[in-house]
Enzyme design. Structure first.
Site: not given
Ligand code: NDP
Length: 287
Positions: A18, A69, A108, A132, A134-136, A156
């Site tokens: 981080s 999150k 975010d 995607g 997820g949380g972001a 996704n």
């Molecule tokens: P989550 O764990 O909540 O979600 C992960 C997401 O990525 C899901 O939609 C998952 O899909 C998908 N995923 C994971 N691996 C793969 C893959 N190999 N191929 C395709 N899809 C994949 O994580 P967050 O949403 O919190 O974070 C996502 C990214 O955003 C991270 O890299 C994080 O570092 C970055 N981020 C950056 C920020 C910034 O300020 N720059 C702020 C917040 C996040 P599935 O649902 O199918 O598992």
């Protein structure tokens, strides 16, 4: 008599990577606010216990990162409109009483929007692909819709989760206006051949050196490809987009801007972000 610095931190698992401690300590120096800000590793099953311990030790606020999150959202009894819209919390605000209700917010979305503005990217009437769910992705969908693009497609790996995200988003009085909102699984990506203006990679695929599989027709020379990842750049996604003539951006600016908004929520002072952007960018290039 010395005044104890106020205590803040970022909680996640893993957390060693981080940059938030550096960012908040730089903001503190800049604004003359006395604080400590540490990176806190919580066991995967130990989020609540770790937060409660931090509060009994005098902690006044936490940033929350992967994978907590949603747990942070559940932890709060008082949530901002942005947190409610996202269903996820990345900023916890505590009072000095460790038993008092915690407030949760999500910065975010504002972080992404400020970075897009910084790069001169206009969204009105544009076609957006959000990768995607997820949380972001949850955190940014509301602000993206509010910027009046023509359409947003959420794609996704797990198509069900993408569908759930837009269904959740459709519940309640959201400013959807005339934005066309749809969802699909990456494996069922529509092959209509029309390129997007902006593709945002909000998956964590870049963290494992992967790129979500997409047809080449999704981008053209005018497309902007934005990867929220920032640690090891350019990412595979950015390289893939650049090779096709698109403009590729990483998420470092978003990271700094979301931190600035958290800093403002805790301290009531908005820090300048340019200095921190430049410092982190220089570190990335030298590593
Ligand atoms: P989550 O764990 O909540 O979600 C992960 C997401 O990525 C899901 O939609 C998952 O899909 C998908 N995923 C994971 N691996 C793969 C893959 N190999 N191929 C395709 N899809 C994949 O994580 P967050 O949403 O919190 O974070 C996502 C990214 O955003 C991270 O890299 C994080 O570092 C970055 N981020 C950056 C920020 C910034 O300020 N720059 C702020 C917040 C996040 P599935 O649902 O199918 O598992």
């Amino acid at each position: 008599m010395s005044i104890r610095p106020k205590k803040y931190g970022v909680i996640g698992n893993p957390i060693g990577h981080s940059r938030s401690p550096l960012i908040h300590q730089t903001f503190a120096l800049q604004t003359g606010i006395s604080l400590t800000y540490s990176a806190i590793l919580a066991p995967l099953e130990g989020f609540t216990a770790t937060v409660n311990r931090f509060r009994t030790e005098g902690g006044l606020g936490l940033n929350v990162t992967v994978p907590f999150k949603h747990e942070a959202f559940a932890y709060c009894t008082d949530r901002s409109e942005r947190a409610l819209q996202a269903g996820a919390v990345n900023t916890l605000i505590f009072s000095e009483d460790p038993q008092a209700p915690a407030r949760g917010d999500n910065t975010d979305g504002v972080g992404l929007m400020r970075d897009l503005t910084y790069h001169g990217i206009e969204l009105t009437g544009k076609r957006i692909l959000l990768l995607g769910a997820g949380g972001a992705a949850r955190g940014v969908l509301g602000p993206l819709v509010a910027a009046h693009p023509a359409s947003i497609l959420v794609a996704n790996r797990n198509g069900e989760t993408a569908g759930q995200l837009i269904r959740d988003f459709g519940v309640g009085a959201k400013p959807q206006g005339t934005v066309s909102l749809s969802a699909c699984a990456l494996a069922d990506f529509p092959l209509d051949g029309v390129a997007f203006d902006l593709i945002i990679n909000a998956t964590s695929a870049s963290l494992s050196g992967e790129c979500p599989a997409l047809p080449n027709t999704v981008l053209q020379g005018h497309t902007i490809a934005y990867d929220m990842a920032y640690g090891s750049v350019p990412t595979v996604f950015m390289d893939w987009a650049s090779a096709k003539g698109a403009r590729a951006l990483d998420g470092l600016g978003m990271l700094v801007e979301q931190a600035a908004e958290s800093f403002y929520l805790w301290h009531g002072v908005y820090p300048q972000t340019e200095q921190v952007r430049a410092r982190l960018r220089a570190e990335l290039h030298s590593s």
